[in-house]
Design an enzyme around this catalytic site. Structure first.
Site, PDB file in Angstrom:
ATOM      1  NE  ARG A  92      45.088  35.866  41.759  1.00 37.67           N
ATOM      2  CZ  ARG A  92      44.870  34.385  41.767  1.00 37.67           C
ATOM      3  NH1 ARG A  92      43.959  33.888  42.399  1.00 37.67           N
ATOM      4  NH2 ARG A  92      45.906  33.399  41.477  1.00 37.67           N
ATOM      5  NE  ARG A 127      41.542  34.829  38.539  1.00 33.84           N
ATOM      6  CZ  ARG A 127      41.902  33.583  38.529  1.00 33.84           C
ATOM      7  NH1 ARG A 127      41.072  32.646  38.958  1.00 33.84           N
ATOM      8  NH2 ARG A 127      43.390  33.484  38.666  1.00 33.84           N
TER       9      ARG A 127
END
Ligand code: AMP
Length: 215
Positions: free
Chosen positions: A156, A123
């Site tokens: 992240r 991601r």
């Protein structure tokens, strides 16, 4: 008015499905993780309190979470209803929520842990506009750059293998019991989260008896 909770492990597509659901049904999408990330990015007082926990993928304390969620829901910008994502994450939060709100349904996106690891570690997030990417399913056209605004794509802080392991453990220890609590009240519809996002959204709507999804 419709009030839904969307639950599922990290990477199960909660944010994506909540956004698709909220879109044409005029529901307000409330993501508790996004609220915390916003505060961290804006360097607010709350941001300073939660920064370390959010970065490490650890759960923020219940008092603070309840304050943030309560305040968000009291803004009452959800005339047609809301879909809340990332909350409740443990029994106490669930009980707090049920004291004040009746729920029309809980959408549970089910994904095996192996698939979670594969997805989450791929991601990426645009550091400028917040757009989500995935190096497996949704690659940017230019490596490392956002298709929409050209911003730099970053990982992240809580999408590292260590943080993910902690989050998966927390999910199974603390959030699985919330599902059981909601199941007891017959709110829960469990959906296999391995399909493509449009077919998952169609299933969500079908199960909830909502108007069909038309992309
Ligand atoms: P999320 O995007 O939902 O995975 O949330 C990101 C981070 O925000 C989590 O790892 C926690 O640090 C914090 N957080 C979000 N929702 C909650 C919650 N309901 N309870 C405790 N911490 C939360």
């Amino acid at each position: 008015m419709r009030k839904y909770v969307i639950m599922g492990v990290q990477g199960s597509g909660k944010g994506t499905q909540a956004t698709l659901l909220a879109g044409d049904l005029d529901l307000t999408h409330i993501s508790v993780g996004d609220i915390f990330r916003w505060h961290v990015k804006q360097h607010t007082k709350l941001g300073a309190q939660v920064r370390r926990l959010v970065a490490a993928g650890e759960l923020v304390g219940d008092d603070l979470v309840e304050e943030v969620v309560g305040e968000r829901l009291r803004q009452h910008d959800w005339n047609y209803g809301f879909v809340i994502d990332g909350f409740p994450r443990n029994r106490r939060q669930a009980e707090f929520f049920l004291e004040s709100y009746d729920i029309d349904g809980v959408i549970h996106l089910d994904l095996p842990d192996d698939e979670v690891r594969r997805r989450v570690l791929a991601r990426r997030l645009c550091s400028r506009c917040g757009m989500d990417y995935n190096l497996i399913a949704h690659r940017p056209e230019v490596e490392g750059r956002c298709d929409v605004c050209g911003g730099e794509l970053v990982t992240r802080a809580d999408d590292t293998p260590e943080a993910l392991a902690r989050r998966l453990r927390d999910y199974h220890d603390k959030t699985d019991p919330v599902l059981e609590l909601f199941r007891g009240k017959e709110y829960v519809t469990t959906i296999d989260a391995r399909g493509d996002k449009a077919s998952i959204q169609r299933t969500v709507r079908d199960r909830l008896g909502l108007p069909p999804y038309t992309p």
